[in-house]
Write a protein that holds these residues in place. Structure first.
Motif, mmCIF file in Angstrom:
data_model
loop_
_atom_site.group_PDB
_atom_site.id
_atom_site.type_symbol
_atom_site.label_atom_id
_atom_site.label_comp_id
_atom_site.label_asym_id
_atom_site.label_seq_id
_atom_site.Cartn_x
_atom_site.Cartn_y
_atom_site.Cartn_z
ATOM 1 N N LEU A 162 10.338 2.233 -9.356
ATOM 2 C CA LEU A 162 10.069 3.055 -8.178
ATOM 3 C C LEU A 162 11.368 3.445 -7.464
ATOM 4 O O LEU A 162 11.527 4.595 -7.047
ATOM 5 N N HIS A 163 12.303 2.522 -7.374
ATOM 6 C CA HIS A 163 13.588 2.825 -6.738
ATOM 7 C C HIS A 163 14.333 3.903 -7.527
ATOM 8 O O HIS A 163 14.812 4.886 -6.962
ATOM 9 N N GLU A 179 0.827 -1.210 0.000
ATOM 10 C CA GLU A 179 0.000 0.000 0.000
ATOM 11 C C GLU A 179 0.862 1.261 0.000
ATOM 12 O O GLU A 179 0.581 2.213 -0.724
ATOM 13 N N ASN A 180 1.914 1.261 0.807
ATOM 14 C CA ASN A 180 2.795 2.435 0.851
ATOM 15 C C ASN A 180 3.607 2.579 -0.429
ATOM 16 O O ASN A 180 3.838 3.698 -0.896
ATOM 17 N N ARG A 181 4.058 1.467 -0.996
ATOM 18 C CA ARG A 181 4.788 1.554 -2.268
ATOM 19 C C ARG A 181 3.871 2.042 -3.380
ATOM 20 O O ARG A 181 4.273 2.845 -4.222
ATOM 21 N N LYS A 182 2.631 1.592 -3.367
ATOM 22 C CA LYS A 182 1.661 2.056 -4.371
ATOM 23 C C LYS A 182 1.401 3.556 -4.201
ATOM 24 O O LYS A 182 1.362 4.309 -5.173
ATOM 25 N N ALA A 185 8.293 -6.828 -9.938
ATOM 26 C CA ALA A 185 9.723 -6.528 -9.851
ATOM 27 C C ALA A 185 10.074 -5.330 -10.733
ATOM 28 O O ALA A 185 10.839 -4.451 -10.326
ATOM 29 N N GLU A 186 9.509 -5.283 -11.923
ATOM 30 C CA GLU A 186 9.751 -4.163 -12.838
ATOM 31 C C GLU A 186 9.255 -2.849 -12.229
ATOM 32 O O GLU A 186 9.937 -1.820 -12.298
ATOM 33 N N GLU A 193 0.433 5.714 -11.950
ATOM 34 C CA GLU A 193 -0.887 5.310 -11.468
ATOM 35 C C GLU A 193 -1.112 3.798 -11.553
ATOM 36 O O GLU A 193 -1.956 3.265 -10.853
ATOM 37 N N ASP A 194 -0.357 3.113 -12.399
ATOM 38 C CA ASP A 194 -0.616 1.690 -12.645
ATOM 39 C C ASP A 194 0.360 0.764 -11.918
ATOM 40 O O ASP A 194 0.650 -0.326 -12.381
ATOM 41 N N TYR A 195 0.826 1.150 -10.764
ATOM 42 C CA TYR A 195 1.764 0.344 -9.989
ATOM 43 C C TYR A 195 1.093 -0.952 -9.546
ATOM 44 O O TYR A 195 0.007 -0.934 -8.982
#
Length: 125
Positions: free
Chosen positions: A104-105, A80-83, A98-99, A92-94
């Protein structure tokens, strides 16, 4: 405060506040209240050094893993936090793949760089 702000504050610490300019206080004296041109050098935070100096850095793969980066700085690394972070940084489409996590990193590192962080080039591309 957003997830990225939490990441930035955890890495930059007090140095992030060095750029804040105090509000002008008028004294009523025209000479004292005259504008003064000040040159404030923007402090650059060495992101890699800052993260390496944190306890547990040697046990986490923060250089390539967004989950480990978030764990290292004490930010909840749940899906939830990564999204929420991905949305904050423009995706918006997270889905948590892995990709997506690699994207995100790199995006988080680019944002740190854009906000006064010295980030090694290999973390940006």
């Amino acid at each position: 405060m957003g997830i990225f702000s939490s990441i930035k504050n955890a890495i930059f610490g007090r140095e992030a506040k060095a750029n804040e300019v105090p509000a002008d206080t008028k004294t009523g004296n025209a000479w004292a209240d005259a504008p003064v041109t000040q040159s404030r050098a923007t402090p650059v935070v060495d992101v890699e050094n800052s993260l390496d100096s944190m306890p547990g850095a040697d046990r986490l793969n923060w250089r390539t893993s967004i989950v480990d980066l978030m764990k290292l700085i004490g930010v909840d690394s749940s899906y939830e936090n990564r999204k929420a972070l991905a949305t904050e940084l423009g995706r918006e489409d997270y889905s948590g793949s892995a990709e997506d996590n690699l994207w995100l990193h790199k995006r988080a590192m680019r944002e740190l760089s854009a906000n006064g962080g010295k980030v090694p080039p290999e973390y940006l591309d």
